[in-house]
Write an enzyme that holds these catalytic residues in place. Structure first.
Site, mmCIF file in Angstrom:
data_model
loop_
_atom_site.group_PDB
_atom_site.id
_atom_site.type_symbol
_atom_site.label_atom_id
_atom_site.label_comp_id
_atom_site.label_asym_id
_atom_site.label_seq_id
_atom_site.Cartn_x
_atom_site.Cartn_y
_atom_site.Cartn_z
ATOM 1 C CE1 TYR A 1 -11.311 41.610 -22.894
ATOM 2 C CE2 TYR A 1 -10.834 43.797 -21.921
ATOM 3 C CZ TYR A 1 -11.886 42.860 -22.239
ATOM 4 O OH TYR A 1 -13.071 43.028 -21.954
ATOM 5 C CG ASP A 2 -6.450 47.439 -22.165
ATOM 6 O OD1 ASP A 2 -5.452 47.752 -21.267
ATOM 7 O OD2 ASP A 2 -7.287 47.071 -21.588
ATOM 8 C CE LYS B 1 -19.162 23.057 4.934
ATOM 9 N NZ LYS B 1 -18.679 23.412 3.815
ATOM 10 C CE LYS C 1 -27.293 25.384 9.342
ATOM 11 N NZ LYS C 1 -27.913 25.862 8.192
ATOM 12 C CE LYS D 1 -15.282 20.313 5.002
ATOM 13 N NZ LYS D 1 -14.436 21.331 5.039
ATOM 14 C CB CYS E 1 17.449 32.395 4.950
ATOM 15 S SG CYS E 1 16.177 32.824 3.962
HETATM 16 S S1 IVH Z 1 -24.765 27.471 7.585
HETATM 17 C C1 IVH Z 1 -23.706 30.424 10.614
HETATM 18 N N1 IVH Z 1 -25.645 25.448 6.206
HETATM 19 O O1 IVH Z 1 -20.611 26.137 4.211
HETATM 20 C C2 IVH Z 1 -24.106 29.370 9.573
HETATM 21 N N2 IVH Z 1 -23.754 26.365 5.577
HETATM 22 O O2 IVH Z 1 -18.018 26.243 5.716
HETATM 23 C C3 IVH Z 1 -23.421 29.484 8.446
HETATM 24 N N3 IVH Z 1 -22.979 25.465 3.435
HETATM 25 O O3 IVH Z 1 -20.305 29.563 4.184
HETATM 26 C C4 IVH Z 1 -23.609 28.478 7.207
HETATM 27 N N4 IVH Z 1 -24.379 23.905 3.024
HETATM 28 O O4 IVH Z 1 -21.376 28.415 2.052
HETATM 29 C C5 IVH Z 1 -24.793 26.431 6.537
HETATM 30 N N5 IVH Z 1 -26.695 23.703 5.037
HETATM 31 C C6 IVH Z 1 -25.536 24.231 5.191
HETATM 32 C C7 IVH Z 1 -24.686 24.625 4.309
HETATM 33 C C8 IVH Z 1 -23.766 25.754 4.520
HETATM 34 C C9 IVH Z 1 -23.099 24.410 2.509
HETATM 35 C C10 IVH Z 1 -21.594 26.411 3.365
HETATM 36 C C11 IVH Z 1 -21.650 27.864 3.255
HETATM 37 C C12 IVH Z 1 -21.035 28.326 4.313
HETATM 38 C C13 IVH Z 1 -19.870 27.127 4.374
HETATM 39 C C14 IVH Z 1 -19.169 27.193 5.809
#
Ligand code: IVH
Length: 692
Positions: A44-45, A126, A298, A322, A416
């Site tokens: 690349y260089d 999520k 939350k 999850k 080992c």
């Molecule tokens: S809240 C203190 N809300 O999941 C609260 N995170 O595993 C921190 N993520 O780093 C995050 N959807 O990138 C929150 N509705 C949601 C989310 C969310 C995706 C991701 C986020 C976080 C990761 C944690």
């Protein structure tokens, strides 16, 4: 030289310039977006140097889009690092209904609420993308940063400004200073389109939308990002000029009012509502138009969120439920033993490669020999494996009906595989370990890898392969060698840039990133030492307790005596029991370690630990001990609050204790405090201190 000849030469050179520019551009794209370099750095260089030469000779070839001119392409092939004003946290995980119940219970217990009290949770999808913090100052978007290690991320502002759904200016009724936290993602349609285009132009496809989004954002040339269809969903706030919401719902509504896109959400107060919502989202998952990998719960009420606070890097008031891991069936071709940095010997299944959730899996951890026996795993077995998020793939079960009698039982090794030292399994331990210590080359290399890893020194450019090859060639034998490498390289006749795959640029970049790491926080430094049992959170506690590396070292040496005050102080640190204590003491008793430590101190500036942002609190930096029953809050909440204000909470009273907080019916700690003349305060007084 005749004019025509000159022109001929020029035409040729122009064609060469064009082809070089194209090659470099596609190498950049491959390097930044796909993380699959097309060529090594040396090559690349060479291409870049040739291009520069041509442009020197024919300045009129220097167009705006020449790779030599592209804005934002820093010579270190990287992004500027930025510190987050408020850390970007991660989430704990739950996987089952029982786990969710446990999450509710823990919250109630922490807050001292009875089991019938309803707690309102907001359930949000999520999103499977990459988290990003958008900072608005005077209502204008001034910075966009990746999460990085949570305290420091990368500045991706130029690229994020090309995402059309992200407002560049917030309305007047938003706080002037506001950090919006959310997720950048690529929708399913955009992902399909992108991969079709990649395929057509003979480029590699992205494994999944998350990789495609991450690759698009990590472009050094923002015009490439601009061509990718990316989206953003906001779900939280970092720093803000003032508090503008009392509940998570209100926060989400305000963000939406200000033009920040958001997902749908639902309020749930019972386990049934949670599970109904979970099952229905699991079904709708395919039709959402973007990937999700679970649901985030939350606590809705902000006052409760504040009371619940954080454990290490995750909030107590939120968790991620999850979705089930993706599974696949494949064959175990062999079982190898991997040697870790502390000598732990971990059996690993080498699999017939198989794609699970868009990623090719060829290894799975088997944890330890008991696990192999428990699941009756044999070499040659057909097995179900699973992969969830970033977790290492695992073997779920053996399909015994597929056996044909040729499968072989795995026998633990007596020695080992790397150094031949005894492989010892201590009484009561599940792990077998190599007894070779640092004479085992594999342990030494693994320690080096840990030393430069993300949560430790985070040295860009010293990846696993480079560490291994520098070790093999005797360039780096212990961590201190990293910091003398540049000097030795200058004096050596075979410099690093002449190694295969290296060039001037990559050599320069390596030394630059090493030099950037000469200043390090005490907690990161302690973590980097890779002492058994000392993870990130414990390293932080040690840093907070001892303040400097010299004080830690001196105390660990004094703590050799089990009866000593130093030993008792060590044991009074949260999370440090006799086992971790003995590992720590053993580390500082080892001559070799002290030698490396002394060398490291010569080359580094290890910062004195400073309490983050709590200088105003009277208990910041003080050692507090709790005794008796507290009435208005649980012991756990009181402890967490004290820690969040920068106090160290210890389990026993010594002359290092600054305050004893006594609730009702205090125990012997109360008498000890009286004897030693340690100030004793009651719950009311403690509440006043923490309310300030
Ligand atoms: S809240 C203190 N809300 O999941 C609260 N995170 O595993 C921190 N993520 O780093 C995050 N959807 O990138 C929150 N509705 C949601 C989310 C969310 C995706 C991701 C986020 C976080 C990761 C944690």
């Amino acid at each position: 030289m005749s004019a025509s000849l000159f022109d001929f030469d020029f035409e040729d050179t122009k064609a060469r310039h064009k082809s070089l520019s194209e090659k470099i551009r596609s190498a950049d794209v491959a390097y930044y977006s796909e993380d699959v370099p097309l060529m090594d750095d040396g090559e690349y260089d060479k291409l870049r140097r040739e291009l520069e030469e041509i442009e020197k000779r024919y300045p009129k070839l220097v167009t705006k889009d020449s790779p030599t001119q592209s804005v934002g392409v820093s010579p270190s092939r990287g992004f500027k690092k930025v510190k987050h004003a408020v850390p970007m946290l991660s989430l704990s995980n739950v996987f089952s209904e029982e786990d969710v119940e446990g999450f509710f219970d823990k919250i109630r217990r922490f807050l001292g609420l009875d089991e019938n009290t309803l707690i309102e949770l907001v359930a949000e999808p999520k999103i499977d993308g990459l988290s990003c913090s958008l900072r608005y100052e005077k209502h204008r978007l001034v910075l966009a940063a990746t999460r990085g290690d949570g305290s420091e991320g990368e500045d991706i502002t130029a690229n994020v400004k090309t995402i059309s759904c992200i407002p560049q200016i917030l309305p007047e009724d938003a706080p002037e200073l506001l950090e919006v936290r959310g997720e950048i993602y690529m929708g399913s349609d955009a992902f399909e389109k992108l991969n079709a285009a990649q395929k057509e132009s003979g480029k590699e496809c992205f494994a999944n939308p998350r990789n495609a989004a991450a690759g698009s954002v990590r472009q050094l040339d923002s015009s490439v990002t601009a061509m990718r269809e990316l989206g953003f969903f906001g779900y939280g706030v970092g720093e803000a000029g003032y508090k503008f919401y009392d509940t998570q719902i209100e926060l989400r509504e305000k963000l939406e009012q200000w033009g920040i896109p958001g997902t749908s959400y639902k309020i749930c107060s019972s386990l049934k509502e949670i599970m109904d919502n979970y099952n229905s989202l699991l079904e709708q998952r395919m039709f959402l138009g973007f990937d999700i990998d679970g649901i985030v719960y939350k606590v809705n009420d902000l006052t409760l969120q504040e009371r619940l606070g954080f454990i290490s890097r995750s909030p107590r008031w939120a968790t991620a439920h999850k979705f089930p891991a993706e599974q696949a069936v494949t064959r175990i071709n062999a079982i190898d033993i991997q040697v870790g940095r502390t000598g732990a010997l971990t059996p690993v299944a080498r699999l017939e490669p198989i794609t699970v959730g868009g990623v090719v899996v060829s290894n799975a951890t088997l944890h330890n020999e008991d696990e192999i026996v428990r699941k009756d795993i044999r070499i040659g077995d057909t097995v179900v494996i699973q992969r969830a998020g970033d977790v290492i793939p695992q073997v779920v079960r053996v399909l015994t009906e597929k056996r044909n009698g040729s499968e072989q039982i795995f026998h633990p090794l007596e020695t080992c595989p790397e150094c031949g030292a005894h492989a010892v399994r201590e009484e009561g331990e599940v792990v077998r370990r190599c007894a070779g210590g640092l004479t085992c080359p594999k342990q030494a290399v693994e320690r080096l890898k840990h030393f430069v890893s993300r949560l430790a020194f985070d040295i860009d450019g010293l990846g696993d392969k480079i560490i291994q090859s520098f070790w093999d060639d005797g360039l780096i034998k212990n961590p201190a060698d990293i910091f003398t490498l540049e000097k030795r390289n200058k004096e050596s006749s075979t410099s690093i840039c002449t190694r295969e795959g290296w060039g001037d640029l990559s050599e320069k970049n390596l030394f630059e990133s090493i030099n950037n790491c000469r200043k390090i926080s005490l907690n990161r430094f302690i973590y980097a030492l890779g002492i058994r049992q000392i993870g990130e959170a414990t390293a932080k506690r040690l840093a907070a307790t001892y303040g400097t590396i010299d004080s830690l070292q001196a105390s660990m040496i004094s703590a050799c005596e089990q009866e000593s005050e130093a030993y008792n102080n060590l044991l009074s640190i949260e999370d440090i029991g006799p086992v971790a204590a003995s590992d720590l003491i053993a580390f500082f008793a080892e001559e070799h370690n002290l030698d490396v430590l002394a060398q490291l101190k010569e080359h580094l500036h290890i910062e004195t630990y400073t309490q983050p942002n709590h200088a105003h609190s009277v208990i910041a930096g003080k050692t507090v001990v709790f005794t008796g029953t507290l009435i208005q809050m649980t012991r756990a909440e009181a402890k967490a609050k004290a820690e969040s204000l920068g106090a160290k909470v210890a389990g026993s009273v010594s002359n290092k204790t600054d305050y004893v907080v006594a609730g009702e019916n205090p125990g012997s700690k109360y008498q000890n405090a009286q004897k030693l003349g340690v100030p004793i305060i009651n719950e009311e007084e403690f509440k006043k201190i923490i309310a300030k």
